[in-house]
Design a protein around this motif. Structure first.
Motif, mmCIF file in Angstrom:
data_model
loop_
_atom_site.group_PDB
_atom_site.id
_atom_site.type_symbol
_atom_site.label_atom_id
_atom_site.label_comp_id
_atom_site.label_asym_id
_atom_site.label_seq_id
_atom_site.Cartn_x
_atom_site.Cartn_y
_atom_site.Cartn_z
ATOM 1 N N ARG A 1 45.010 77.670 16.126
ATOM 2 C CA ARG A 1 45.134 76.684 17.193
ATOM 3 C C ARG A 1 45.390 75.316 16.567
ATOM 4 N NH1 ARG A 1 42.488 76.186 22.619
ATOM 5 N NH2 ARG A 1 42.744 74.014 23.219
ATOM 6 N N HIS A 2 46.450 74.669 16.999
ATOM 7 C CA HIS A 2 46.805 73.359 16.458
ATOM 8 C C HIS A 2 46.124 72.272 17.278
ATOM 9 C CE1 HIS A 2 49.855 75.020 13.770
ATOM 10 N NE2 HIS A 2 50.208 75.806 14.783
ATOM 11 N N ALA A 3 45.295 71.500 16.611
ATOM 12 C CA ALA A 3 44.613 70.406 17.304
ATOM 13 C C ALA A 3 45.523 69.183 17.336
ATOM 14 C CB ALA A 3 43.308 70.073 16.592
ATOM 15 N N VAL A 4 45.717 68.660 18.522
ATOM 16 C CA VAL A 4 46.583 67.503 18.697
ATOM 17 C C VAL A 4 45.747 66.344 19.208
ATOM 18 C CG1 VAL A 4 48.569 66.565 19.923
ATOM 19 C CG2 VAL A 4 48.570 68.965 19.197
ATOM 20 N N SER A 5 45.829 65.217 18.542
ATOM 21 C CA SER A 5 45.060 64.044 18.956
ATOM 22 C C SER A 5 45.652 63.438 20.224
ATOM 23 C CB SER A 5 45.067 62.998 17.833
ATOM 24 O OG SER A 5 44.439 61.818 18.270
ATOM 25 N N LEU A 6 44.764 63.203 21.186
ATOM 26 C CA LEU A 6 45.185 62.579 22.448
ATOM 27 C C LEU A 6 44.542 61.210 22.606
ATOM 28 C CD1 LEU A 6 44.910 65.676 24.842
ATOM 29 C CD2 LEU A 6 46.977 64.763 23.765
ATOM 30 N N ASP A 7 44.118 60.616 21.483
ATOM 31 C CA ASP A 7 43.415 59.334 21.561
ATOM 32 C C ASP A 7 44.274 58.258 22.211
ATOM 33 O OD1 ASP A 7 41.303 60.533 20.353
ATOM 34 O OD2 ASP A 7 41.629 59.664 18.366
ATOM 35 N N TRP A 8 45.556 58.220 21.863
ATOM 36 C CA TRP A 8 46.422 57.178 22.418
ATOM 37 C C TRP A 8 46.617 57.378 23.918
ATOM 38 C CZ3 TRP A 8 51.175 58.434 24.633
ATOM 39 C CH2 TRP A 8 51.655 59.731 24.382
ATOM 40 N N ILE A 9 46.625 58.612 24.388
ATOM 41 C CA ILE A 9 46.739 58.877 25.824
ATOM 42 C C ILE A 9 45.456 58.448 26.533
ATOM 43 C CG2 ILE A 9 46.996 60.674 27.585
ATOM 44 C CD1 ILE A 9 48.776 62.200 25.690
ATOM 45 N N THR A 10 44.312 58.719 25.893
ATOM 46 C CA THR A 10 43.035 58.297 26.467
ATOM 47 C C THR A 10 42.985 56.783 26.640
ATOM 48 O OG1 THR A 10 41.925 60.176 25.405
ATOM 49 C CG2 THR A 10 40.530 58.376 26.189
ATOM 50 N N LEU A 11 43.462 56.055 25.650
ATOM 51 C CA LEU A 11 43.501 54.595 25.749
ATOM 52 C C LEU A 11 44.428 54.145 26.876
ATOM 53 C CD1 LEU A 11 43.600 53.602 21.950
ATOM 54 C CD2 LEU A 11 41.680 53.360 23.542
ATOM 55 N N LEU A 12 45.558 54.833 27.016
ATOM 56 C CA LEU A 12 46.477 54.518 28.105
ATOM 57 C C LEU A 12 45.819 54.729 29.462
ATOM 58 C CD1 LEU A 12 50.001 55.951 27.162
ATOM 59 C CD2 LEU A 12 49.459 53.596 27.780
ATOM 60 N N LEU A 13 45.082 55.818 29.589
ATOM 61 C CA LEU A 13 44.423 56.128 30.855
ATOM 62 C C LEU A 13 43.327 55.116 31.174
ATOM 63 C CD1 LEU A 13 44.231 60.021 30.576
ATOM 64 C CD2 LEU A 13 45.812 58.650 31.952
ATOM 65 N N VAL A 14 42.645 54.641 30.150
ATOM 66 C CA VAL A 14 41.650 53.577 30.353
ATOM 67 C C VAL A 14 42.343 52.315 30.860
ATOM 68 C CG1 VAL A 14 40.013 52.042 29.190
ATOM 69 C CG2 VAL A 14 40.022 54.479 28.660
ATOM 70 N N LEU A 15 43.514 52.005 30.293
ATOM 71 C CA LEU A 15 44.301 50.852 30.742
ATOM 72 C C LEU A 15 44.711 51.017 32.204
ATOM 73 C CD1 LEU A 15 45.908 48.237 30.272
ATOM 74 C CD2 LEU A 15 47.787 49.651 29.403
ATOM 75 N N VAL A 16 45.185 52.214 32.566
ATOM 76 C CA VAL A 16 45.590 52.488 33.942
ATOM 77 C C VAL A 16 44.407 52.331 34.888
ATOM 78 C CG1 VAL A 16 46.308 54.334 35.515
ATOM 79 C CG2 VAL A 16 47.548 53.952 33.383
ATOM 80 N N LEU A 17 43.259 52.875 34.491
ATOM 81 C CA LEU A 17 42.058 52.743 35.312
ATOM 82 C C LEU A 17 41.701 51.274 35.516
ATOM 83 C CD1 LEU A 17 39.698 54.111 36.762
ATOM 84 C CD2 LEU A 17 38.469 54.163 34.586
ATOM 85 N N GLY A 18 41.846 50.486 34.451
ATOM 86 C CA GLY A 18 41.588 49.050 34.560
ATOM 87 C C GLY A 18 42.527 48.378 35.544
ATOM 88 N N LEU A 19 43.809 48.746 35.511
ATOM 89 C CA LEU A 19 44.786 48.182 36.445
ATOM 90 C C LEU A 19 44.443 48.542 37.891
ATOM 91 C CD1 LEU A 19 48.132 48.875 34.527
ATOM 92 C CD2 LEU A 19 46.932 46.696 34.756
ATOM 93 N N LEU A 20 43.990 49.786 38.107
ATOM 94 C CA LEU A 20 43.625 50.222 39.454
ATOM 95 C C LEU A 20 42.376 49.492 39.947
ATOM 96 C CD1 LEU A 20 44.288 54.067 39.218
ATOM 97 C CD2 LEU A 20 45.629 52.363 40.464
ATOM 98 N N VAL A 21 41.437 49.266 39.051
ATOM 99 C CA VAL A 21 40.227 48.524 39.425
ATOM 100 C C VAL A 21 40.584 47.094 39.816
ATOM 101 C CG1 VAL A 21 38.065 47.552 38.530
ATOM 102 C CG2 VAL A 21 38.651 49.932 38.064
ATOM 103 N N ILE A 22 41.471 46.479 39.047
ATOM 104 C CA ILE A 22 41.915 45.115 39.367
ATOM 105 C C ILE A 22 42.621 45.092 40.724
ATOM 106 C CG2 ILE A 22 43.504 43.263 38.697
ATOM 107 C CD1 ILE A 22 42.993 44.054 35.769
ATOM 108 N N ALA A 23 43.497 46.070 40.952
ATOM 109 C CA ALA A 23 44.228 46.137 42.221
ATOM 110 C C ALA A 23 43.277 46.321 43.396
ATOM 111 C CB ALA A 23 45.239 47.280 42.177
ATOM 112 N N LYS A 24 42.249 47.151 43.208
ATOM 113 C CA LYS A 24 41.316 47.424 44.306
ATOM 114 C C LYS A 24 40.460 46.206 44.653
ATOM 115 C CE LYS A 24 37.745 50.620 45.874
ATOM 116 N NZ LYS A 24 36.950 49.530 46.495
#
Length: 222
Positions: free
Chosen positions: A6-29
């Motif tokens: 099983r090849h482990a693939v790092s998704l750290d950069w995607i996690t950071l992106l999702l945190v950014l998106v969540l922040g944008l949604l919180v600001i919008a709300k």
């Protein structure tokens, strides 16, 4: 029992992106609480369009925030397509993702600019502003719905090509329904300006996507 590699693939950069998106949604709300409440009910009621569409401000901060979420959401979905339909995981996935969102943003903004120019030429700015606001609202909402699905594909379950095709088909169907809805609501205006409508439909609703399709298929064939 034979071991399966099983090849482990790092998704750290995607996690950071999702945190950014969540922040944008919180600001919008919290910055635009009432507008956000109406927006999330978009597919259930036209209240948001009726209230904000009377004098649409395409560059309202709320629209800008939701468009940023749109870019990330659509970019992640296209990235999933890319890693599913190509052999092997890219060596620099973040670079691939940045190229995807740059191409997507450029395409959307270029198409938007051409639509505004055409509206100026044939003097239908008010109608075009409402139309663009209508499309932007529904596409931002669709991207918001698509986001958790992309998260599920990335973190929990690797989708098959068939599943991705079905998902893409549903997205295209929703976009088609959106266009038909706004055309139906403005059929009286369209019937009296059918020549400009056909010109717009061919030049800016069919032409850009056909060109994009030809470019993508040509790129894949190389």
């Amino acid at each position: 029992m034979e071991a399966i590699e099983r090849h482990a693939v790092s998704l750290d950069w995607i996690t950071l992106l999702l945190v950014l998106v969540l922040g944008l949604l919180v600001i919008a709300k919290y910055a635009f609480n009432q507008r956000f409440a109406h927006f999330i009910m978009l597919f259930a009621t036209d209240k948001y369009l009726l209230l904000k569409g009377k004098d649409p401000n395409l560059f309202h901060p709320f629209n800008v925030l939701l468009f940023a979420v749109n870019v990330v959401s659509v970019g992640l979905f296209i990235f999933i397509f890319y890693i599913t339909f190509t052999e092997g995981y890219p060596d620099r996935p973040l670079v691939v993702f940045l190229r995807i969102i740059t191409a997507y943003t450029t395409f959307v903004l270029l198409k938007f600019s051409l639509e505004k120019i055409l509206a100026d030429v044939i003097s239908v700015n008010n109608k075009m502003n409402y139309y663009l606001f209508y499309k932007l609202s529904y596409r931002n909402f669709t991207a918001l719905v698509l986001l958790p699905l992309s998260i599920f594909f990335l973190y929990s379950w690797e989708p098959t090509k068939l599943v991705l095709y079905i998902t893409l088909g549903l997205i295209l169907t929703l976009n088609l329904i959106t266009l038909l809805s706004v055309f139906t609501k403005n059929r009286q205006y369209i019937s009296s300006n059918w020549f400009y409508f056909i010109l717009y439909l061919c030049a800016l609703e069919i032409g850009p996507y056909y060109i994009l399709y030809k470019l993508v298929t040509k790129f894949q064939g190389q």
